[in-house]
Motif scaffolding. Sequence first.
Motif, PDB file in Angstrom:
ATOM      1  N   ALA A  71       0.280   9.402  -4.690  1.00  0.00           N
ATOM      2  CA  ALA A  71       0.908   8.676  -3.499  1.00  0.00           C
ATOM      3  C   ALA A  71       1.967   9.109  -3.891  1.00  0.00           C
ATOM      4  CB  ALA A  71       0.945   7.334  -4.223  1.00  0.00           C
ATOM      5  N   TYR A  72       2.913   9.589  -2.762  1.00  0.00           N
ATOM      6  CA  TYR A  72       4.419  10.014  -2.748  1.00  0.00           C
ATOM      7  C   TYR A  72       5.140   9.693  -4.218  1.00  0.00           C
ATOM      8  CZ  TYR A  72       8.801  10.984  -1.184  1.00  0.00           C
ATOM      9  OH  TYR A  72      10.641  11.065  -1.384  1.00  0.00           O
ATOM     10  N   MET A  97       0.823  -1.003   0.041  1.00  0.00           N
ATOM     11  CA  MET A  97       0.166  -0.420  -0.013  1.00  0.00           C
ATOM     12  C   MET A  97       1.062   1.215  -0.651  1.00  0.00           C
ATOM     13  SD  MET A  97      -3.201   0.733   2.269  1.00  0.00           S
ATOM     14  CE  MET A  97      -3.864   2.360   2.448  1.00  0.00           C
ATOM     15  N   SER A  98       0.864   1.948  -0.740  1.00  0.00           N
ATOM     16  CA  SER A  98       1.482   2.988  -0.946  1.00  0.00           C
ATOM     17  C   SER A  98       0.675   4.568  -0.026  1.00  0.00           C
ATOM     18  CB  SER A  98       1.365   3.952  -2.614  1.00  0.00           C
ATOM     19  OG  SER A  98       0.110   4.550  -3.362  1.00  0.00           O
ATOM     20  N   SER A  99       1.306   5.272   0.081  1.00  0.00           N
ATOM     21  CA  SER A  99       0.983   6.176   1.219  1.00  0.00           C
ATOM     22  C   SER A  99       0.595   7.578   0.666  1.00  0.00           C
ATOM     23  CB  SER A  99       1.865   6.389   2.283  1.00  0.00           C
ATOM     24  OG  SER A  99       3.328   7.362   2.066  1.00  0.00           O
ATOM     25  N   ALA A 100      -0.126   8.424   0.480  1.00  0.00           N
ATOM     26  CA  ALA A 100      -0.485   9.758   0.144  1.00  0.00           C
ATOM     27  C   ALA A 100       1.058  10.595   0.465  1.00  0.00           C
ATOM     28  CB  ALA A 100      -1.341  10.749   1.066  1.00  0.00           C
ATOM     29  N   CYS A 101       1.199  11.758  -0.863  1.00  0.00           N
ATOM     30  CA  CYS A 101       1.982  12.376  -0.783  1.00  0.00           C
ATOM     31  C   CYS A 101       1.762  13.527   0.370  1.00  0.00           C
ATOM     32  CB  CYS A 101       2.421  12.917  -2.376  1.00  0.00           C
ATOM     33  SG  CYS A 101       4.160  14.052  -2.363  1.00  0.00           S
ATOM     34  N   TYR A 102       2.907  14.305   0.375  1.00  0.00           N
ATOM     35  CA  TYR A 102       2.785  15.328   1.871  1.00  0.00           C
ATOM     36  C   TYR A 102       2.466  16.793   0.910  1.00  0.00           C
ATOM     37  CZ  TYR A 102       6.564  12.164   3.754  1.00  0.00           C
ATOM     38  OH  TYR A 102       7.499  10.979   3.956  1.00  0.00           O
ATOM     39  N   SER A 109       7.146  18.816   0.317  1.00  0.00           N
ATOM     40  CA  SER A 109       7.827  17.580   0.618  1.00  0.00           C
ATOM     41  C   SER A 109       8.923  17.559   1.220  1.00  0.00           C
ATOM     42  CB  SER A 109       7.558  16.551  -0.598  1.00  0.00           C
ATOM     43  OG  SER A 109       6.081  16.455  -0.952  1.00  0.00           O
TER      44      SER A 109
END
Length: 154
Positions: free
Chosen positions: A12-13, A1-6, A39
């Motif tokens: 995704a980041y 699972m990818s994390s959301a971009c800052y 970011s």
Amino acid sequence: MSSACYCNSQLAYQDCCQPKHRDPATADTPEALMRSRFSAFCRRDSEYLIATHKHLQVPSAEELQQVFEHTQWLGLEIVSSAQDSDSTGWVEFKAWFKDSDSGKVDAIWEVSQFVRHNQQWYYTQGQQRKVNLPSRNEPCVCFSGKKFKKCCGA
């Protein structure tokens, strides 16, 4: 699972700012560079911040480390942006943060200037503005979906 971009792009980041962090020349607009620089602040990447800053007075890694140690970044709000020519542009943004020492929420509200040199965008300087905190019942600055009073304003 990818994390959301800052940078709050809703991507995704790995699909948003990570490629720019690996190769700054892939930031194809001033706004893309601004998002990737935010970011980089969140990730404490002083190398990237220095590499994408083109001005007479570039912050040192030590100066950036001081910012990293005392700042918890909460969210980025792009107010507006434009590319004036092939080599100049600007971005108006609010970068919300919490001061680690005082616990207070604040923001940098700035109109940043960018130049393109050798096919790469660089931050040059910015004009800061005074920012007001959101009211208690407005959406939180961290984009949690909660009211400010129930989230970062608590």
